[in-house]
Design an enzyme around this catalytic site. Structure first.
Site, PDB file in Angstrom:
ATOM      1  N   CYS A 254       0.794  -1.233   0.000  1.00  0.00           N
ATOM      2  CA  CYS A 254       0.000   0.000   0.000  1.00  0.00           C
ATOM      3  C   CYS A 254       0.828   1.286   0.000  1.00  0.00           C
ATOM      4  CB  CYS A 254      -0.971  -0.007   1.172  1.00  0.00           C
ATOM      5  SG  CYS A 254      -2.340  -1.134   0.875  1.00  0.00           S
TER       6      CYS A 254
HETATM    7  N1  LIG Z   1      -5.057  -5.102   0.524  1.00  0.00           N
HETATM    8  C1  LIG Z   1      -5.198  -4.112   1.383  1.00  0.00           C
HETATM    9  O1  LIG Z   1      -4.722  -4.178   2.525  1.00  0.00           O
HETATM   10  C2  LIG Z   1      -5.974  -2.859   1.006  1.00  0.00           C
HETATM   11  C3  LIG Z   1      -6.318  -1.935   1.994  1.00  0.00           C
HETATM   12  C4  LIG Z   1      -7.018  -0.801   1.643  1.00  0.00           C
HETATM   13  C5  LIG Z   1      -7.339  -0.573   0.312  1.00  0.00           C
HETATM   14  N2  LIG Z   1      -6.964  -1.490  -0.633  1.00  0.00           N
HETATM   15  C6  LIG Z   1      -7.337  -1.217  -2.027  1.00  0.00           C
HETATM   16  O2  LIG Z   1      -8.363  -2.126  -2.389  1.00  0.00           O
HETATM   17  C7  LIG Z   1      -8.258  -2.451  -3.781  1.00  0.00           C
HETATM   18  C8  LIG Z   1      -8.189  -3.962  -3.936  1.00  0.00           C
HETATM   19  O3  LIG Z   1      -7.033  -4.430  -3.292  1.00  0.00           O
HETATM   20  P1  LIG Z   1      -6.841  -5.981  -2.936  1.00  0.00           P
HETATM   21  O4  LIG Z   1      -5.552  -6.070  -2.193  1.00  0.00           O
HETATM   22  O5  LIG Z   1      -8.069  -6.525  -2.296  1.00  0.00           O
HETATM   23  O6  LIG Z   1      -6.701  -6.573  -4.401  1.00  0.00           O
HETATM   24  P2  LIG Z   1      -6.798  -8.118  -4.884  1.00  0.00           P
HETATM   25  O7  LIG Z   1      -6.059  -8.177  -6.160  1.00  0.00           O
HETATM   26  O8  LIG Z   1      -6.411  -9.012  -3.753  1.00  0.00           O
HETATM   27  O9  LIG Z   1      -8.345  -8.345  -5.137  1.00  0.00           O
HETATM   28  C9  LIG Z   1      -9.035  -7.847  -6.261  1.00  0.00           C
HETATM   29  C10 LIG Z   1     -10.036  -8.893  -6.712  1.00  0.00           C
HETATM   30  O10 LIG Z   1     -10.770  -8.363  -7.825  1.00  0.00           O
HETATM   31  C11 LIG Z   1     -11.023  -9.415  -8.727  1.00  0.00           C
HETATM   32  N3  LIG Z   1     -11.365  -8.874 -10.045  1.00  0.00           N
HETATM   33  C12 LIG Z   1     -10.547  -8.407 -11.011  1.00  0.00           C
HETATM   34  N4  LIG Z   1     -11.257  -8.031 -12.082  1.00  0.00           N
HETATM   35  C13 LIG Z   1     -12.556  -8.258 -11.798  1.00  0.00           C
HETATM   36  C14 LIG Z   1     -13.760  -8.080 -12.503  1.00  0.00           C
HETATM   37  N5  LIG Z   1     -13.793  -7.582 -13.743  1.00  0.00           N
HETATM   38  N6  LIG Z   1     -14.913  -8.419 -11.893  1.00  0.00           N
HETATM   39  C15 LIG Z   1     -14.913  -8.928 -10.641  1.00  0.00           C
HETATM   40  N7  LIG Z   1     -13.809  -9.123  -9.934  1.00  0.00           N
HETATM   41  C16 LIG Z   1     -12.635  -8.803 -10.497  1.00  0.00           C
HETATM   42  C17 LIG Z   1      -9.742 -10.221  -8.686  1.00  0.00           C
HETATM   43  O11 LIG Z   1      -9.925 -11.524  -9.197  1.00  0.00           O
HETATM   44  C18 LIG Z   1      -9.431 -10.199  -7.198  1.00  0.00           C
HETATM   45  O12 LIG Z   1     -10.008 -11.285  -6.522  1.00  0.00           O
HETATM   46  C19 LIG Z   1      -7.025  -1.712  -4.284  1.00  0.00           C
HETATM   47  O13 LIG Z   1      -7.418  -0.488  -4.844  1.00  0.00           O
HETATM   48  C20 LIG Z   1      -6.216  -1.476  -3.024  1.00  0.00           C
HETATM   49  O14 LIG Z   1      -5.343  -0.392  -3.144  1.00  0.00           O
HETATM   50  C21 LIG Z   1      -6.328  -2.643  -0.313  1.00  0.00           C
END
Ligand SMILES: NC(=O)c1ccc[n+]([C@@H]2O[C@H](COP(=O)([O-])OP(=O)(O)OC[C@H]3O[C@@H](n4cnc5c(N)ncnc54)[C@H](O)[C@@H]3O)[C@@H](O)[C@H]2O)c1
Length: 411
Positions: A254
């Site tokens: 992040c």
């Molecule tokens: N991981 C963290 O700790 C955290 C914390 C706060 C904010 N965020 C933000 O949250 C967002 C997601 O992060 P993450 O770590 O969960 O990502 P991730 O890659 O783990 O999860 C994203 C999910 O979206 C799915 N996806 C992709 N394309 C898709 C579509 N067209 N339709 C449906 N699903 C689809 C993927 O298969 C995946 O399961 C980012 O913007 C990140 O910056 C993450």
């Protein structure tokens, strides 16, 4: 982030339908198995299995719910900016279904996106592809997420604050209802301010760490314990003690992504990010100080065996993205050192990046080297016997202070 949010919303009695394109993840969620390791997540999936389903069918999900959270990834691009193609893709899919849906529906952006994205990209795409009007026919909100990997469920359930940026009063009312069980402040603002609060918060926390690292480097020269300085500073309510632990810097998925994204935006806008760029500069140099300290005791590293304790970017995770162990290993290899490394969870991931170093089966084995570097503060490293060793500590492991030779990076 999406699954943790969904599971926690289910805990509060909501019916949650998770949509993903990954069939493996869908199957696991429907069998109450978490596709990622997060403390407490699988318990929630099991306990609230009647309230949580997963599917790849957008239409089913949107037609059987009132709110859709967009939680897809926003990964870094090569110039540091973020790739919002997944956000755009799902926005269009949602809009096409809203076109046929008669009931009012709320769309909430929860992915981390550059300020202005919800208003200037998501909103027009929703209106264009649904043929409907925001505010009147559907709602739009931006609700950033502040959870931390490793303690994501706990963070989601007990946040310091919830931020909601909304387009209309109806959207605000619905989100107030959704979050009614949370006792923390619900901060209501505009779509773009909500996006900026997320970036500003992460940039500020990274700044706090880089700041104390710079002060820590001064302290080292002056033979002052930077942790005492942090304790003294932290008693001031305007400052606070959190994020003032000096060491070899921050990593993970992040902070680096968010800081680089804001810098990339600022370059395009010709608004120089003076502070944030310095924060990254300090962070890039900080792990190399560990090697400088090592060379005080072993000036020529060529052919020496150096032990490295910790490869994950922080304890309790197997995530090695932007781990401070990476620049340390790169420099040690450049200097001709042999490396013996150990990490309780991250060795498999690290081996893909650096197959040429030796991975030990235990932390004790790492001690069988000319000097030991501590890069991650894992609990089990506290139990080692460092007495006969040269130890260069990047994470303030008090127990290592009894080493034959001990150097702390900022103390
Ligand atoms: N991981 C963290 O700790 C955290 C914390 C706060 C904010 N965020 C933000 O949250 C967002 C997601 O992060 P993450 O770590 O969960 O990502 P991730 O890659 O783990 O999860 C994203 C999910 O979206 C799915 N996806 C992709 N394309 C898709 C579509 N067209 N339709 C449906 N699903 C689809 C993927 O298969 C995946 O399961 C980012 O913007 C990140 O910056 C993450």
């Amino acid at each position: 982030m999406g699954l943790v949010s969904g599971a926690c919303f289910a805990k509060f009695g909501n019916n949650v339908i998770c949509v993903d394109i990954d069939k493996g993840k869908i199957e696991k969620i429907n069998n109450s198995i978490s596709p990622i390791y997060e403390d407490g997540l699988e318990n929630l999936l099991l306990k609230y299995k009647d309230n949580i389903k997963a599917t790849d069918d957008y239409s089913y999900a949107i037609n059987n719910t009132e709110i859709t959270f967009i939680c897809v990834g926003t990964p870094s691009e090569s110039d540091g900016g973020i790739d919002i193609s997944y956000v755009k893709e799902v926005t269009i899919k949602i809009a096409e279904i809203l076109k046929e849906k008669n009931d009012w529906h709320l769309v909430v952006v929860k992915s981390t996106v550059i300020p202005g994205t919800t208003r200037d990209i998501v909103l027009p795409l929703l209106e264009k592809h649904s043929g409907k009007n925001v505010g009147k026919d559907f709602g739009l909100a931006m609700n950033p997420e502040f959870l931390r990997e490793g303690i994501a469920v706990e963070d989601f359930l007990r946040p310091d604050r919830i931020v909601i940026g909304t387009y209309s009063d109806k959207s605000k009312e619905i989100l107030r209802g959704l979050y009614k069980n949370f006792s923390c402040p619900l901060f209501e603002t505009s779509l773009s301010a909500a996006e900026m609060i997320k970036y500003a918060s992460n940039c500020f926390l990274a700044t706090k760490i880089s700041f104390i690292n710079e002060i820590g480097n001064f302290c080292k020269k002056l033979d002052i314990d930077s942790y005492e300085v942090a304790d003294g500073m932290g008693l001031d309510n305007r400052i606070g003690r959190a994020f003032l632990d000096s060491g070899i810097g921050w990593g993970g998925s992040c902070f680096p992504k968010d800081l680089h994204a804001l810098i990339s935006w600022s370059k395009k806008e010709k608004e120089e990010a003076k502070i944030i760029e310095s924060v990254i500069r300090v962070n890039d140099l900080q792990p190399l100080i560990l090697i400088e300290l090592l060379k005080k005791h072993i000036p020529n590293l060529n052919g020496k065996t150096i032990g490295l304790l910790g490869l994950a970017f922080k304890p309790d995770t197997d995530d090695i993205r932007e781990s401070r162990a990476i620049p340390i290993i790169r420099k040690l290899l450049e200097d001709g050192a042999e490396i013996k490394a150990y990490d309780p969870k991250a060795m498999e991931n690290f081996e893909k990046l650096y197959p040429q170093i030796e991975y030990c089966t235990s932390a004790e084995e790492v001690l069988n080297s000319d000097a030991v570097l501590i890069a991650t503060k894992w609990e089990e490293f506290k139990k080692l016997d460092y007495k006969e060793k040269i130890v260069i500590d990047g994470r303030r492991l008090k127990e290592a202070e009894f080493a034959k030779i001990y150097e702390g990076v900022c103390w």
